[in-house]
Each structure stands twice: as structure tokens, then as C-alpha cells.
Design an enzyme around this catalytic site. Structure first.
Site, mmCIF file in Angstrom:
data_model
loop_
_atom_site.group_PDB
_atom_site.id
_atom_site.type_symbol
_atom_site.label_atom_id
_atom_site.label_comp_id
_atom_site.label_asym_id
_atom_site.label_seq_id
_atom_site.Cartn_x
_atom_site.Cartn_y
_atom_site.Cartn_z
ATOM 1 N N ASP A 43 41.424 33.510 50.205
ATOM 2 C CA ASP A 43 40.648 33.138 51.388
ATOM 3 C C ASP A 43 39.768 31.917 51.116
ATOM 4 O O ASP A 43 39.611 31.052 51.981
ATOM 5 C CB ASP A 43 39.764 34.306 51.843
ATOM 6 C CG ASP A 43 40.559 35.363 52.598
ATOM 7 O OD1 ASP A 43 41.651 35.033 53.103
ATOM 8 O OD2 ASP A 43 40.087 36.509 52.678
ATOM 9 N N ASP A 94 37.251 36.650 47.478
ATOM 10 C CA ASP A 94 38.700 36.613 47.684
ATOM 11 C C ASP A 94 39.194 35.191 47.431
ATOM 12 O O ASP A 94 38.931 34.279 48.219
ATOM 13 C CB ASP A 94 39.035 37.060 49.117
ATOM 14 C CG ASP A 94 40.533 37.224 49.300
ATOM 15 O OD1 ASP A 94 41.282 36.258 49.038
ATOM 16 O OD2 ASP A 94 40.965 38.314 49.698
ATOM 17 N N THR A 103 46.185 50.944 49.339
ATOM 18 C CA THR A 103 46.654 51.517 48.061
ATOM 19 C C THR A 103 46.363 50.602 46.876
ATOM 20 O O THR A 103 46.452 51.039 45.726
ATOM 21 C CB THR A 103 48.170 51.741 48.112
ATOM 22 O OG1 THR A 103 48.805 50.446 48.216
ATOM 23 C CG2 THR A 103 48.583 52.578 49.310
ATOM 24 N N ARG A 120 48.397 42.398 47.933
ATOM 25 C CA ARG A 120 47.909 43.734 47.601
ATOM 26 C C ARG A 120 47.701 44.520 48.868
ATOM 27 O O ARG A 120 46.972 44.077 49.756
ATOM 28 C CB ARG A 120 46.545 43.589 46.917
ATOM 29 C CG ARG A 120 46.561 43.937 45.507
ATOM 30 C CD ARG A 120 45.259 43.875 44.816
ATOM 31 N NE ARG A 120 44.037 43.709 45.554
ATOM 32 C CZ ARG A 120 42.848 43.919 45.039
ATOM 33 N NH1 ARG A 120 42.741 44.334 43.796
ATOM 34 N NH2 ARG A 120 41.766 43.732 45.732
HETATM 35 C C1 PRP Z 1 44.826 38.572 45.035
HETATM 36 C C2 PRP Z 1 44.928 37.719 43.784
HETATM 37 C C3 PRP Z 1 45.951 38.448 42.966
HETATM 38 C C4 PRP Z 1 45.679 39.884 43.307
HETATM 39 C C5 PRP Z 1 44.899 40.483 42.178
HETATM 40 O O1 PRP Z 1 45.863 38.307 45.889
HETATM 41 O O2 PRP Z 1 45.256 36.386 44.043
HETATM 42 O O3 PRP Z 1 47.288 38.110 43.285
HETATM 43 O O4 PRP Z 1 44.889 39.900 44.506
HETATM 44 O O5 PRP Z 1 44.706 41.829 42.381
HETATM 45 P P1 PRP Z 1 45.387 42.954 41.475
HETATM 46 O O6 PRP Z 1 45.180 42.516 40.052
HETATM 47 O O7 PRP Z 1 44.596 44.174 41.824
HETATM 48 O O8 PRP Z 1 46.825 43.066 41.841
HETATM 49 P P2 PRP Z 1 45.982 38.988 47.332
HETATM 50 O O9 PRP Z 1 46.774 40.232 47.256
HETATM 51 O O10 PRP Z 1 44.611 39.099 47.940
HETATM 52 O O11 PRP Z 1 46.867 37.968 48.139
HETATM 53 P P3 PRP Z 1 46.580 36.428 48.507
HETATM 54 O O12 PRP Z 1 46.667 35.614 47.250
HETATM 55 O O13 PRP Z 1 47.684 36.140 49.467
HETATM 56 O O14 PRP Z 1 45.223 36.343 49.145
HETATM 57 N N1 URA Z 2 41.718 39.421 44.589
HETATM 58 C C1 URA Z 2 40.757 38.496 44.826
HETATM 59 O O1 URA Z 2 41.023 37.453 45.430
HETATM 60 N N2 URA Z 2 39.519 38.758 44.395
HETATM 61 C C2 URA Z 2 39.205 39.863 43.716
HETATM 62 O O2 URA Z 2 38.035 40.032 43.332
HETATM 63 C C3 URA Z 2 40.217 40.811 43.479
HETATM 64 C C4 URA Z 2 41.474 40.561 43.930
#
Ligand code: PRP
Ligand code: URA
Length: 209
Positions: free
Chosen positions: A203, A200, A108, A104
Site C-alpha cells: 500500500d 503495509d 487465515t 495473504r
Molecule cells: C505482504 C508482503 C509479503 C507478505 C508477507 O504482501 O509484501 O508478500 O505480505 O507476509 P507473510 O510473511 O505473513 O506471508 P501482501 O499479501 O499484503 O500483498 P501485496 O504485496 O499485494 O500488498
Molecule cells: N505485510 C506488510 O506489508 N506489512 C507487514 O507488516 C506484514 C505483512
């Protein structure tokens, strides 16, 4: 009507609470994400078709049941969805695994695709998409779009936590996709994080913060 299954099994709710707790460390967090995925898989596969088969027991003939219908593929959304893969394979060891990389954009909140590798025969399979978090729904919708473009007809979405905004987004763009989650939280904050959520997920699974 939104196709959302909120799984309220006590074991799931107990483990979800440990995930929410900010004092839970990376090792335990990772293990419990996997366990939660196993429990959710049990529920999400409840309606798989079966066929009757005869087997010879040491004592006589028995009629049993075997899973019938299309084979399964699971598709984790990288990174955080990776944490759910082993938990699903515990119950469905022959499932093929595809990978979709999306992150994400922090400004944005739009999903950015950076990787896609799916099983060659994915169009002949039913698919469960894995991602612990359904926040705005942008990542899930992008993953579903992509998988549908590869010819898949039957898709389920498995999230540990969902926000109402994300559920609405997925259900309005893809009303055929059934969602499985362990809780629907209150809302998103200004940064697109689920409140109260668990932080997160990526993380916390990989220890990157
Ligand atoms: C997080 C999560 C989803 C997304 C959800 O991933 O694991 O994929 O955000 O958010 P959304 O519904 O608003 O799209 P992130 O983009 O943080 O990447 P990561 O898994 O690499 O940490
Ligand atoms: N992605 C995450 O990992 N946590 C949230 O709360 C939203 C998006």
C-alpha cells in the site's frame, strides 16, 4: 543454525528509518525502497565467485576480475517485491526477472498464489527472491517451494524487514536459503503485521491506502 544476515550499514539504517516513518509519502517511500534494494544487493552479492581475466589498458596488461559462476535471476513477490526490482537491476542489469504473485488472505494469513511467470532457463540460475516484508513467512515459503519445483538449487531471500516468526518459518522449512534483511523487528501483531514495522509495504509503495 539460521542463515540470517542483518545488514547494519549506516546508509541502510538511515533509509530504513525514513521508511518506518508514517509521514513519509508515497513518492519518497517508493524511491527509498529502491535505494535500499540497491544497498542490500551490494551485500547479498558479496560472495559471488569471480575469475581472473587479462585486459589491455591504455598503458599495459592488467589482471582484473569478472563475475563467474551461474547467472542470476531475481524474483519479486507481487506486489510489494516489485518496488525492489529496479534497485537490484541498477547493479545487476543483465539479471532475468521472474514474477510470483501471492497475496495473504487477511483472515487465515495463508498465501494465495495468483500468478507465476519465470525465465525459461531459471533452473540454470541462482535466484534472489525479493519482498520487503517477511512476516509469518508463509508467502516466502510458498515462493521458495514454487521456485525449487522449477529446479533452482541456490536461492537467497531479500527482505527489508523481518519478524522472528518469519525467519524461523523460512529457516525451518528451507534451511538452505540464506536471508538478507536490514532489521529483525520485535514481533507480529494479531493481524500478522510486523511490530513496529513500517505498515503495509504494498500500500505504501503503490499508494493504495
Ligand atoms: C505482504 C508482503 C509479503 C507478505 C508477507 O504482501 O509484501 O508478500 O505480505 O507476509 P507473510 O510473511 O505473513 O506471508 P501482501 O499479501 O499484503 O500483498 P501485496 O504485496 O499485494 O500488498
Ligand atoms: N505485510 C506488510 O506489508 N506489512 C507487514 O507488516 C506484514 C505483512
Amino acid at each position: 543454525m539460521e542463515k540470517v544476515n542483518v545488514l547494519t550499514h549506516p546508509l541502510l539504517q538511515h533509509k530504513l528509518t525514513i521508511l518506518r516513518d508514517e509521514t513519509t509519502g508515497v513518492k519518497e517511500f517508493r524511491e527509498i525502497v529502491s535505494e535500499v534494494a540497491t544497498l542490500m544487493c551490494y551485500e547479498a552479492t558479496r560472495n559471488l565467485p569471480v575469475e581472473a581475466i587479462e585486459v589491455q589498458t591504455p598503458v599495459g596488461q592488467a589482471v582484473g576480475y569478472a563475475i563467474a559462476g551461474k547467472k542470476l535471476a531475481i524474483v519479486p513477490i507481487l506486489r510489494a517485491g516489485l518496488g525492489m526490482v529496479d534497485g537490484i537491476l541498477t547493479l545487476v542489469p543483465s539479471a532475468k526477472v521472474g514474477h510470483v504473485g501471492l497475496f495473504r488472505d487477511p483472515e487465515t494469513l495463508q498465501p494465495v498464489e495468483y500468478y507465476c511467470k519465470l525465465p525459461q532457463d531459471i533452473a540454470e540460475r541462482d535466484v534472489i527472491i525479493l519482498d520487503p516484508m517477511l512476516a509469518t513467512g508463509g508467502s516466502a515459503v510458498a515462493a521458495i517451494d514454487l521456485i525449487k519445483r522449477h529446479g533452482v538449487k541456490n536461492i537467497k531471500l531479500m527482505n527489508i524487514l523481518a519478524a522472528p516468526e518469519g525467519i524461523h518459518e523460512v529457516c525451518s522449512k528451507h534451511p538452505d536459503v540464506e536471508i538478507y534483511c536490514a532489521a529483525v523487528d520485535e514481533k507480529l501483531n494479531d493481524h500478522g503485521y510486523i511490530v513496529p514495522g513500517l505498515g503495509d509495504a504494498g500500500d505504501r509503495i503503490f499508494g493504495t491506502k
